[in-house]
Design a protein around this motif. Structure first.
Motif, PDB file in Angstrom:
ATOM      1  N   ASP A 134     -62.858  29.910  69.137  1.00 47.99           N
ATOM      2  CA  ASP A 134     -63.828  29.830  68.040  1.00 47.99           C
ATOM      3  C   ASP A 134     -63.188  29.273  66.777  1.00 47.99           C
ATOM      4  OD1 ASP A 134     -65.726  30.991  69.656  1.00 47.99           O
ATOM      5  OD2 ASP A 134     -65.347  33.027  68.924  1.00 47.99           O
ATOM      6  N   ARG A 135     -61.974  29.755  66.477  1.00 50.94           N
ATOM      7  CA  ARG A 135     -61.374  29.428  65.193  1.00 50.94           C
ATOM      8  C   ARG A 135     -59.857  29.455  65.326  1.00 50.94           C
ATOM      9  NH1 ARG A 135     -63.705  30.363  59.929  1.00 50.94           N
ATOM     10  NH2 ARG A 135     -65.408  31.503  60.919  1.00 50.94           N
ATOM     11  N   GLY A 163     -64.320  37.505  68.772  1.00 51.70           N
ATOM     12  CA  GLY A 163     -64.006  38.718  68.030  1.00 51.70           C
ATOM     13  C   GLY A 163     -62.606  39.257  68.225  1.00 51.70           C
ATOM     14  N   TYR A 219     -61.428  38.823  57.466  1.00 55.53           N
ATOM     15  CA  TYR A 219     -62.155  38.588  58.717  1.00 55.53           C
ATOM     16  C   TYR A 219     -62.358  39.913  59.455  1.00 55.53           C
ATOM     17  CZ  TYR A 219     -60.752  33.688  58.182  1.00 55.53           C
ATOM     18  OH  TYR A 219     -60.550  32.420  57.707  1.00 55.53           O
ATOM     19  N   GLY A 262     -63.307  38.432  63.804  1.00 48.22           N
ATOM     20  CA  GLY A 262     -63.299  36.969  63.804  1.00 48.22           C
ATOM     21  C   GLY A 262     -64.246  36.328  62.820  1.00 48.22           C
ATOM     22  N   GLU A 263     -65.081  37.120  62.155  1.00 48.89           N
ATOM     23  CA  GLU A 263     -66.054  36.560  61.197  1.00 48.89           C
ATOM     24  C   GLU A 263     -65.578  36.810  59.779  1.00 48.89           C
ATOM     25  OE1 GLU A 263     -68.751  34.874  62.057  1.00 48.89           O
ATOM     26  OE2 GLU A 263     -68.309  35.181  64.190  1.00 48.89           O
ATOM     27  N   LEU A 264     -65.754  35.791  58.946  1.00 48.24           N
ATOM     28  CA  LEU A 264     -65.391  35.912  57.541  1.00 48.24           C
ATOM     29  C   LEU A 264     -66.383  36.840  56.846  1.00 48.24           C
ATOM     30  CD1 LEU A 264     -63.354  34.654  55.576  1.00 48.24           C
ATOM     31  CD2 LEU A 264     -65.011  32.842  55.153  1.00 48.24           C
ATOM     32  N   VAL A 265     -65.895  37.944  56.256  1.00 45.43           N
ATOM     33  CA  VAL A 265     -66.831  38.856  55.574  1.00 45.43           C
ATOM     34  C   VAL A 265     -66.634  38.873  54.067  1.00 45.43           C
ATOM     35  CG1 VAL A 265     -67.170  40.415  57.514  1.00 45.43           C
ATOM     36  CG2 VAL A 265     -65.360  40.886  55.860  1.00 45.43           C
TER      37      VAL A 265
END
Ligand code: DI6
Ligand code: FE
Length: 420
Positions: A7-8, A37, A401, A404-407
């Motif tokens: 993903d990244r 994730g 993160y 895996g998601e930028l928060v």
């Protein structure tokens, strides 16, 4: 598009992995891949198996920024009504924490304010505190009950704790702290209150899925060993792990008691004895040190850090965020205080807010940067790990993160504070 791409992929990072043998588990000129994730790959950039664009859907360069596991705050009382700034003033005028408690202030005054607050009000008051911790890199947070001391309010606190986790997209672990203080309506009926906690409150809240662990305040102004043992026995029957506020103001033998139940952690520990340390070492119970409370109460008795080290008891650091003794909203600052006040090395302090803090919550899927771990991580506006303990204040977290998601994202500063 290649379906198997990550993903990244984050490039050009200084990775403090807290895995492996190097100091801080440091990997310079590192890369870290996030997928579904989880962390999919960690290592030096020059050992990546292919060209970055072939490997990942999104490729970002961090320009040499430090990356660490996201921080874990393993001991907070972050949900409460009101504040106790007035008691801060009283203490500065010479009153002790115990004197204020005996005069009906202290925990009891937060209990009144918390009982008076609706769920919505409690949430609104607690949210900015959780947001402050998150902005400073915390994505896993323990929150205790204990300002209700009756079923309805304890439930409300724990529901607010769960909701904070949901709405902020972070992990919240709850601890039931019914044995925090004797509620005024039970004065002279201690045994009845302990029975209520063990036989009614804890089983009901556990059945509602609101309790991840059970805590108590084992102290002269709190509950004694036998009372603590009763709630631990009930926790054991319910299959819940235990932890304990132990040896904060005096040596009550609480550390040995929680170790007997193979507890997750014993917390505070300024007055910890040699026997307590040995019991913790053989049970694998984590020592959670809380320099914010030590600082705010202007304590002078230091926790026995050298002996904990010698006996290889894992040390964690937490904020103890609470209205009375530790109104602290930065775990990074707690780590710095653990160095300055308790003489931990920055590496010990940073392990204490990552790998060892995760262990203190019984979580084995976070706290290090390693393949397979949750992709909870922070890119900081500094380059060297020790800087996280060295700088006092300042918003240093550049990107946070979760899975895996930028928060949370702050403008990248071109230079670390040391270069400016
Ligand atoms: N120890 C603490 O540090 C907090 N509770 C406890 O048992 C303090 C709680 C408070 O003063 O409100
Ligand atoms: Fe506490």
């Amino acid at each position: 598009m290649n379906e198997t791409r990550w993903d990244r992929l984050l490039l050009n990072a200084n990775l403090a992995t807290f895995a492996g043998d190097a100091p801080y588990g440091l990997v310079e000129h590192g890369a870290i891949a996030l997928h579904h994730g989880r962390i999919a790959w960690v290592g030096r950039m020059d050992t990546l198996p292919d060209a970055p664009d072939a490997l990942a859907a999104v490729v970002e360069s961090l320009d040499g920024a430090l990356v660490t596991p996201a921080l874990v705050d393993c001991h907070t009382h972050l949900v409460f009504g009101g504040d106790r700034a007035h008691e801060f003033e009283l203490r500065l005028n010479g009153a002790s924490y115990e004197q204020i408690a005996h005069a009906g202030g202290g925990i009891a005054s937060s209990v009144n304010a918390t009982r008076a607050a609706s769920e919505e009000q409690l949430f609104a008051q607690s949210l900015p505190r959780a947001q402050a911790l998150l902005a400073d890199g915390v994505t896993t947070l323990e929150i205790k009950s204990g300002y209700g001391l009756e079923l309805e309010t304890e439930r409300r606190m724990l529901r607010v704790a769960r909701r904070l986790g949901r709405e902020l997209g972070i992990s919240v672990r709850t601890s039931f702290l019914g044995l925090h203080a004797l509620p005024p309506e039970f004065r002279d009926r201690r045994g009845d209150y302990v029975s209520l906690v063990c036989d009614a409150m804890l089983p009901a809240l556990a059945a509602e899925g609101l309790v991840d662990a059970v805590d108590a305040f084992c102290e002269g102004i709190g509950f004694n060993r036998e009372e603590t043992r009763r709630v631990f026995e009930r926790a054991k029957q319910l299959g819940l792990p235990v932890k304990l506020h132990a040896e904060q103001l005096s040596d009550q033998g609480g550390a040995a008691l929680v170790a007997e139940y193979r507890g997750l952690s014993a917390d505070h520990l300024e007055h910890l004895s040699e026997a307590g340390i040995e019991a913790m070492a053989s049970a694998g119970t984590v020592a959670v040190l809380l320099p914010g409370a030590f600082y705010a109460l202007r304590e002078t008795k230091l926790p026995p850090v050298a002996a904990l080290r010698e006996q290889r008891v894992p040390i964690a650091i937490a904020t103890d965020c609470n209205p009375g003794t530790s109104p602290l909203l930065s775990l990074r600052l707690a780590a710095g205080m653990a160095c300055t006040l308790f003489r931990l090395t920055p590496e010990e302090a940073l392990r204490g807010v990552t790998a060892n803090a995760a262990r203190a919550l019984g979580l084995h899927d976070r706290g290090t940067l390693a393949a397979g771990q949750r992709a909870d991580l922070v890119a900081w506006n500094v380059r060297q790990p020790a800087e996280l303990c060295y700088w006092i204040g300042g918003g240093l977290a550049r990107r946070v993160y979760v899975a895996g998601e930028l928060v949370s994202r702050r403008k990248p500063s071109r230079r670390s504070p040391s270069a400016s």
